[in-house]
Design an enzyme around this catalytic site. Structure first.
Site, PDB file in Angstrom:
ATOM      1  N   CYS A 134      81.422  54.008  34.750  1.00 53.62           N
ATOM      2  CA  CYS A 134      82.789  54.317  35.152  1.00 53.62           C
ATOM      3  C   CYS A 134      82.816  54.888  36.567  1.00 53.62           C
ATOM      4  O   CYS A 134      82.602  56.093  36.764  1.00 53.62           O
ATOM      5  CB  CYS A 134      83.429  55.294  34.168  1.00 53.62           C
ATOM      6  SG  CYS A 134      85.151  55.654  34.575  1.00 53.62           S
TER       7      CYS A 134
ATOM      8  N   CYS B 176      85.488  57.588  37.119  1.00 51.91           N
ATOM      9  CA  CYS B 176      85.165  58.910  36.550  1.00 51.91           C
ATOM     10  C   CYS B 176      84.088  59.607  37.379  1.00 51.91           C
ATOM     11  O   CYS B 176      84.161  60.803  37.627  1.00 51.91           O
ATOM     12  CB  CYS B 176      84.618  58.793  35.131  1.00 51.91           C
ATOM     13  SG  CYS B 176      85.370  57.539  34.116  1.00 51.91           S
ATOM     14  N   ASP B 177      83.058  58.869  37.770  1.00 46.63           N
ATOM     15  CA  ASP B 177      81.857  59.513  38.304  1.00 46.63           C
ATOM     16  C   ASP B 177      81.658  59.343  39.812  1.00 46.63           C
ATOM     17  O   ASP B 177      80.853  60.064  40.409  1.00 46.63           O
ATOM     18  CB  ASP B 177      80.612  58.928  37.599  1.00 46.63           C
ATOM     19  CG  ASP B 177      80.630  59.173  36.100  1.00 46.63           C
ATOM     20  OD1 ASP B 177      81.270  60.156  35.681  1.00 46.63           O
ATOM     21  OD2 ASP B 177      80.022  58.393  35.354  1.00 46.63           O
TER      22      ASP B 177
END
Ligand code: NAP
Length: 330
Positions: free
Chosen positions: A139, A142-143
């Protein structure tokens, strides 16, 4: 565990727990199946480190800690959380039957929030206990902003819209972003493909696969093989992102609900209603466009409100029914 519930929620990610908070506060005493073998209770955030885009946490919060707060909030208002998997459901008759091993729970309304699982590849070095979550991620949104990715060459595997979108997102952080695609044409939509091809920081490695990822503490290199020439080359890298699609977790439903052409639950536009009245969908199990914790939580709230209204309307209809029958049948 109770054998009857007004509302059963399946799934313990942001969608499931938010649905539980709203349903519990509406006195619907929800029973929530959090899962056990099917994946980590708490959903995809349990395998995410820092969550920095969930509003309300200006310093960021780890995925597992965030899910602990979700769970506590749901329990505070009376949600019964059961750490079990749902093996199958029977939606042919009302109340619906929810099976978990040899236990059956009857539900007046059902909220399905079982999410989707990112597809991964068994690349040596990329697994759990190796470099997974230490530069290997599924992701980018997200990261991607984590310091380990700053000004490093980053690699994204895939050739669809997700791969292109994630690669372009990662150009904000990495020195250069490489899309590793196994074929010589993208699956991504034309407009997205053009964006990737013309982006000054994106390069597409055609007919290529990643065969290894290495590093001591975090990702330091990837090995890329050209499938035409069979030549393998090791390149310095700060991150490797899988963007080869997600698998919605709908297998246990046994085709009782309508799915779209990529396998996600179908809902009436702008609502959480599935094709069976009284069954609602929330989170990534129906949403393959946004797939964020905050959008999943929002749709969990929608599902609980829809369930509450549906139960109230049904209760009123049932209360009217004997009177109407008496009027019709003197
Ligand atoms: P996708 O369209 O299914 O694409 C998956 C990509 O991964 C394909 O290019 C595929 O290669 C590759 N792949 C699959 N298995 C692989 C393997 N074992 N090894 C190497 N490569 C592999 O998935 P997606 O990109 O996640 O998109 C899913 C849906 O969401 C699509 O409908 C997409 O349009 C939509 N979406 C839209 C947006 C947007 O509009 N902004 C953003 C993201 C996603 P092949 O091409 O060779 O099959």
């Amino acid at each position: 565990m109770r054998k009857q519930a007004k509302v059963v929620i399946i799934g313990s990610g942001p969608a499931g727990y938010t649905a539980a908070v709203y349903a519990a506060r509406a006195n619907l005493e929800p029973l929530l199946f959090a899962g056990f073998h099917s994946g980590p209770a708490g959903g995809q955030l349990m395998t995410t480190t820092d969550v920095e885009n969930y509003p309300g946490f200006p310093e960021g919060i780890t995925g597992p800690k965030l899910m602990e707060t979700f769970r506590k909030q749901a329990e505070r208002f009376g949600t019964e959380v059961v750490m079990k998997d749902v093996s199958s459901v029977n939606l042919a008759h009302h109340p619906f039957k929810i099976m978990s091993g040899d236990t059956t729970v009857e539900a007046e309304a059902l909220i399905i929030a079982t999410g989707a699982t990112a597809k991964l590849l068994p690349i040596p070095g990329a697994g759990e206990g190796e470099l997974w979550q230490k530069g290997v991620s599924a992701c980018a949104v997200c990261d991607g902003a984590m310091p380990i990715f700053r000004n490093k060459p980053l690699y994204v595997i895939g050739g669809g819209d997700s791969a292109v979108e994630e690669a372009i997102f990662l150009t904000k952080f990495g020195s250069r972003v490489y899309i590793v695609h196994r074929r010589d044409t993208l699956r991504a939509s034309l407009i997205m493909g053009e964006r990737a091809k013309h982006h000054p920081k994106v390069e597409i490695l055609w007919n290529s696969v990643c065969t290894a990822v290495e590093g001591k503490e975090v990702v330091e290199s990837v090995t890329i093989q050209n499938l035409v020439t069979k030549k393998e080359e090791k390149h310095p890298a700060g991150g490797l992102f899988f963007a080869i699609g997600h698998q919605p977790n709908t297998g246990f439903l046994g085709n009782q609900l309508e799915l779209d052409d990529v396998g996600y639950l179908k809902v009436d536009k702008g609502t959480s209603h599935t094709n069976i009245p009284g069954v609602f969908a929330a989170g990534d199990v129906f949403d393959h466009r946004y797939r964020q914790a905050i959008t999943a939580a929002g749709s969990g709230c929608m599902a609980a409100l829809d369930a509450e209204r549906w139960l109230a309307a049904r209760g009123e209809a049932q209360a009217r029914l004997p009177k109407e029958e008496m009027e019709r049948d003197p």
